[in-house]
Design an enzyme around this catalytic site. Sequence first.
Site, short mmCIF file in Angstrom:
data_model
loop_
_atom_site.label_atom_id
_atom_site.label_comp_id
_atom_site.label_asym_id
_atom_site.label_seq_id
_atom_site.Cartn_x
_atom_site.Cartn_y
_atom_site.Cartn_z
N ASP A 1 0.81 -1.22 0.00
CA ASP A 1 0.00 0.00 0.00
C ASP A 1 0.84 1.27 0.00
OD1 ASP A 1 0.82 -0.74 2.65
OD2 ASP A 1 -0.60 0.69 3.48
N GLU B 1 -0.08 -1.48 5.60
CA GLU B 1 1.03 -1.18 6.52
C GLU B 1 0.98 0.26 6.98
OE1 GLU B 1 4.99 0.29 7.76
OE2 GLU B 1 3.77 0.93 6.05
#
Length: 376
Positions: A82, A144
Amino acid sequence: MDGAKRKIVERFTSIASIDGESYKERAVADYLKIEFGKSGVVLTEDNVGEKIGGNAGNLYGIYKGEGEIKNRKPILFCAHMDTVSPGNGKKVIVHKNGRITSDGSTVLGADDRAAITAILEAFREVQEEGLSHPPIEFLFTVAEEAYTVGASSFDFTKIRSKTAFVPDCSGEYGVYSSQEPTLIYFEIRIEGRAAHAGFEPENGINAIAAAAAAIAGIKQGWTDDHTTVNIGSIKGGTDSNVVSESVIVKGEIRSSVHEDAFRKWNEIETVFKREAAGIGARTECDYGVRLIAYSMENQEYNSVSRYEKALKKQGIIPIPKKSYGGSDANVLVRNGIDALCIYNPMHDIHTTSEYTTVDELIRTKELFKTLMTSEE
């Protein structure tokens, strides 16, 4: 641009251009499944996406060892899929001087797509060159940037490696995180009583006033040499002529000493409750531990030793850095893995000025090849 540079630029451009803000990593996951599949690595996806409200899960795969060191202990490489926002519709620009940026309207996504690029290209070359290597595990996580939500939900019984590298540390080439913090996220709701601000303000209990008094009584920024406090959001009230009935305050605490983070939270909770009670308001305090502190100092770790030796082959001295950012390495360490958060070629991260460079991508790829083929 020579062939080696062209390959890694094309790879990074392809990966970085894919939309994949936190909880929306579907296209990135699909790309990695295909590309690693070409190298014989089957990346399996867990159901974490469903659990956290995302559209993709964590990806895990393992490739058997080859050559003289094929039976050595496995090694894990972990990176997150991400990006922060604004991260959709990225346009990657490769400048003549080798710097790679976005067009300035979004982040570049080198955090952490540069790491994924270097891992994928390093592994591809290890295979093409027939280099001997131990079993290699790969873990690509979701969310994350949302306090390691994806990794925290991963089933670590799948992992065989006791040593891992997490390329998610920014700074000078050769840097690594010698420590990471405990991070406590908190949300405090103050409930007062609404009243007309002009006709009967005395009948109201102003929640914003209580919150303001509490915030004024809390030291923010560095509260000592290893702890930070930040009030990041305050929302409340309905209009200028209404005594504010409720307010929500959000913030976080980071400390390299786990116990001190909790002591600071207790102090903050006490201040808010005292100020609210003083004017007759009620408080609801909630918190969550998003990261747990660890240190790579004062002990010998296989991950640090291997990183030092790999850098030495490039003539680089490792640079320990006390970090207060946090990464998936926090989660791996919490699960008993000797994980080191190492250099990733990313600069000005979490901004639209983020950049990487062609030369750094190549150096990092070579570093990862050395780590993948280490005999330890």
